[in-house]
Scaffold this active site. Structure first.
Site, PDB file in Angstrom:
ATOM      1  CB  SER A 169      -0.667  -0.232   1.092  1.00  0.00           C
ATOM      2  OG  SER A 169      -2.264   1.023   0.858  1.00  0.00           O
ATOM      3  CD  GLU A 273      -5.146  -5.100  -4.285  1.00  0.00           C
ATOM      4  OE1 GLU A 273      -4.554  -5.638  -4.664  1.00  0.00           O
ATOM      5  OE2 GLU A 273      -5.183  -3.807  -3.064  1.00  0.00           O
ATOM      6  CG  HIS A 305      -5.975  -1.979  -0.536  1.00  0.00           C
ATOM      7  ND1 HIS A 305      -4.575  -2.338  -1.441  1.00  0.00           N
ATOM      8  CD2 HIS A 305      -4.887  -2.178   1.017  1.00  0.00           C
ATOM      9  CE1 HIS A 305      -3.757  -0.711  -1.065  1.00  0.00           C
ATOM     10  NE2 HIS A 305      -4.441  -0.906   0.731  1.00  0.00           N
TER      11      HIS A 305
END
Length: 347
Positions: A169, A273, A305
């Site tokens: 991330s 995501e 994610h």
């Protein structure tokens, strides 16, 4: 009413362009930390691994920085595992959410997990990092590329160059930037589910919202206004030429927002995501256009994610890391009582 319900209600009836902008702003501002981010099964490595808790002096930041460390043996290469935007001050997210130390035990690679750095992008900030908890100094690039490798070389017999760096991330873009500007130290960079064009479009605004939510920090204190050259300097899609010229080995992963049996079946994890995937495809095009030929691209047909997907990638890249870094599997202490152990859950 849940957080997800409030998000759905807020965007109901809005034009698609505004829905994407509003949802992106909300999710990038940290809602993933509240309703997503489930841990990998077996998170925290088992007791008995040779994990140490180091206090590494940093003149640049004016304090000691906690680093979780597992030796890969004398003269071993290092792997730096960088945390996400909501990095905690007690343990690195890779240890909290995955058994990464166990996966890399006896791999011939020394694993270093810096602790802290919430919303930092592991960068050298222009100004003090002032947030909800007060002000501190963020000079993470200096720490990771000078102070920490020197300490590990002198104190733990770790090679100061020829290392790998992997981030998720927030830290995915950081890993690529560190390798772009410090090619001798980082010959391998892994980016997992990162926004890879942070200086462009809504990037600066969304990052500012995210940092405000994750600790109350200001993006302008980090890299100045969006027109400042620091934004372009820290944009992997604009610095891809350096990675190509350096022949850095890169590993880039991003899912498409569809959950698999690994989990992450919640709105923020799915949306975020899918949101960052476009920037990853854009980065791939830029890399190929610059003549790059030393990359692994994993743009899976699923993935949200969430930690289970990042953990799976860290496991998958292990043989590649060992090969590129020249690791000798089996090197390093097999088991030992953790030094200054503090979490009681394995490391």
């Amino acid at each position: 009413m849940t957080l997800v319900d409030r998000l759905r209600g807020a965007v109901a009836g809005m034009p698609r362009r505004l829905v994407v902008g509003a949802a992106g702003a909300a999710l990038l501002s940290g809602l993933i930390g509240a309703v997503g981010g489930s841990a990998t099964a077996g998170a925290f490595s088992r007791p008995g691994l040779p994990v140490e808790y180091l206090q590494v002096p940093s003149a640049a930041m004016g304090r000691d920085i906690k680093v979780q460390f597992q030796s890969g043996g004398a003269n071993s290469p290092a792997l730096y595992l960088l945390d996400g935007m909501r990095a905690q001050d007690d343990f690195n997210g890779w240890d909290i959410n995955t058994p990464a130390f166990e996966w890399y035990n006896q791999s011939g690679i020394s694993v270093a997990m810096p602790v802290g750095g919430q919303s930092s992008f592991y960068s050298d900030w222009y100004k003090p990092a002032c947030g909800k908890a007060g002000c501190t100094t963020y000079k993470w690039e200096t720490f990771l590329t000078s102070e920490l490798p020197q300490y590990l070389s002198a104190q733990k017999q770790v090679k100061p160059t020829g290392s790998g760096v992997v981030g998720l991330s927030m830290a995915g873009s950081s890993a690529l930037i560190l390798a772009a500007y410090h090619p001798d130290q980082f010959v391998y960079a892994g980016s997992l589910s990162a926004l890879l064009d942070p200086s462009q479009g809504m990037g600066p605004s969304l990052i500012g919202l995210a940092m405000g939510d994750a600790g109350g920090y200001k993006a302008a204190d980090m890299w100045g206004p969006k027109e400042d050259p620091a934004w372009a300097r820290n944009d992997p899609s604009l610095q891809v030429g350096k990675l190509v010229a350096n022949n850095t080995r890169i590993w880039v992963y991003c899912g498409n927002g569809k959950p698999s049996d690994l989990g992450g079946d919640n709105l923020p994890a799915k949306f975020l995501e899918g949101f960052v995937r476009t920037s990853n495809l854009k980065f791939q095009d830029a890399y190929n256009g610059a003549g790059g030929h030393n990359a692994v691209w994993n743009f899976d047909a699923n993935g949200t994610h969430d930690w289970p997907y990042w953990g799976a990638q860290l496991q998958a890249m292990k043989p590649d890391l060992q090969s590129v870094l020249g690791a000798t599997p089996g090197a390093g202490p097999a088991t030992a009582a953790a030094t200054n152990a503090g979490n009681g859950q394995g490391t």
